[in-house]
Design an enzyme around this catalytic site. Sequence first.
Site, PDB file in Angstrom:
ATOM      1  N   ARG A   1       6.688   5.231   4.306  1.00  0.00           N
ATOM      2  CA  ARG A   1       6.921   4.099   5.215  1.00  0.00           C
ATOM      3  C   ARG A   1       8.353   3.615   5.041  1.00  0.00           C
ATOM      4  O   ARG A   1       8.603   2.610   4.390  1.00  0.00           O
ATOM      5  CB  ARG A   1       5.967   2.948   4.898  1.00  0.00           C
ATOM      6  CG  ARG A   1       4.531   3.106   5.354  1.00  0.00           C
ATOM      7  CD  ARG A   1       3.807   1.809   5.054  1.00  0.00           C
ATOM      8  NE  ARG A   1       2.469   1.782   5.578  1.00  0.00           N
ATOM      9  CZ  ARG A   1       1.692   0.703   5.556  1.00  0.00           C
ATOM     10  NH1 ARG A   1       2.148  -0.420   5.033  1.00  0.00           N
ATOM     11  NH2 ARG A   1       0.476   0.733   6.037  1.00  0.00           N
TER      12      ARG A   1
ATOM     13  N   CYS B   1       0.828  -1.200   0.000  1.00  0.00           N
ATOM     14  CA  CYS B   1       0.000   0.000   0.000  1.00  0.00           C
ATOM     15  C   CYS B   1       0.866   1.254   0.000  1.00  0.00           C
ATOM     16  O   CYS B   1       1.826   1.354   0.753  1.00  0.00           O
ATOM     17  CB  CYS B   1      -0.904   0.024   1.235  1.00  0.00           C
ATOM     18  SG  CYS B   1      -2.242  -1.160   1.183  1.00  0.00           S
TER      19      CYS B   1
END
Length: 418
Positions: free
Chosen positions: A120, A115
């Site tokens: 991240r 995703c």
Amino acid sequence: MNQFVIKGSNKLTGDVFISGSKNASLPILFATILSEEEIEIQNVPKIKDTDFAIKLLRYLGATVEENKSIYINAKNISIYHAPCNLVKTMRASIWALGPLLARFGEGSISLPGGCEIGNRPVDLHLYGLKKLGAKIYLKDGYVKANVKGRLHSARIVMNKISVGATLTIMSAATLAIGITIIENAAREPEIIDTANFLISLGAKINGVGTNTIFIKGVKKLKGGVYKILPDRIETGTFLVAAAISRGKITCYDTNPNTLNIVLKKLHESGARIEIGKDWIKLDMIDKRPKAVKIETSPYPGFPTDMQAQFTVLNLISYGSSIITENIFENRFMHISELIKMGGRAIIKNNNIFCYGVNQLFGAQVIAKDLRTAASLIIAGCIADGITTVDCLYHIDRGYCQIENKLKNIGANIKRLKK
């Protein structure tokens, strides 16, 4: 490409049987690399992410058999390199690096995908492995790590709570020399489950579930049998689906103890909640939810993975509310799609201002990440008219047979090929 076609305005009522946890299955599957003996993993959900993890284990040289359980023997692993074509779609593949490094002294992983939720980075994973004695190189889109001999213990203070990095460091430290201490560790149930799995193989881990974890390294891990805990996010998703449809649902094969804050917020919204050892019953028959304030934070706080679902609840509730996202800086991709369905919401910084409407309406929407997909599907179940949800790849990554489970409680949903 597949799409869901959902005919809405359905009250969702009935029983749902919850699958094993996606977020525990993945680190546990990769942690089997640490052992030379056969391991049986029970309650692994049949989803795309676990399929990819199994495919990667086989590529590395592990023997994997799939029945009701997954049987893994990593004794003959001889490849320590995870190529881009195998890991580009799954961010969790980074969890293979620590076990490869701990057992074989080397490993390389293509920088992973999954995703696209904000930034991240894998920096904290690599920081922890460096503290354990690894040399880390970033080259041509790959993370490469090696160590002479065995990893060694360290005191590792995380400057930010990270579920992923806590799992990486804890797994790698099980075979390191000495006692490793992880401070400011994440406390999620999936970390506890992974630790319990490792302990069942002979690892020596204490303090898991607190913010300080102690790992005393051992020379080797044995085989064993382990059952994955239930998926708390799948449970929460179905509970919200029933609540927004003014329905009544019982979730079986779940663990209420992992959902305290979610159940509290559902109760605040007006739902009647009953719980047992492994079941949760929610009753919202003919009641419109009340808006609830949500602020995501690390466990035991409100889970970021339930933020999108509660956004739908707030958009059809009485009154207005604020949702504050503190974990990921770009986890608002569901908002533009829900606005297409008649939702009223404004994003300011890391806040969503939600203004309740009486009804959502069917629209053609795109699932841009996993939890966006879940929120759009449950919104479609209650919307007036037909909703089509495109890009089902994301929902198939994380939810096991979601359309069949929704059909069983009254949803009118079909999967079609475009």
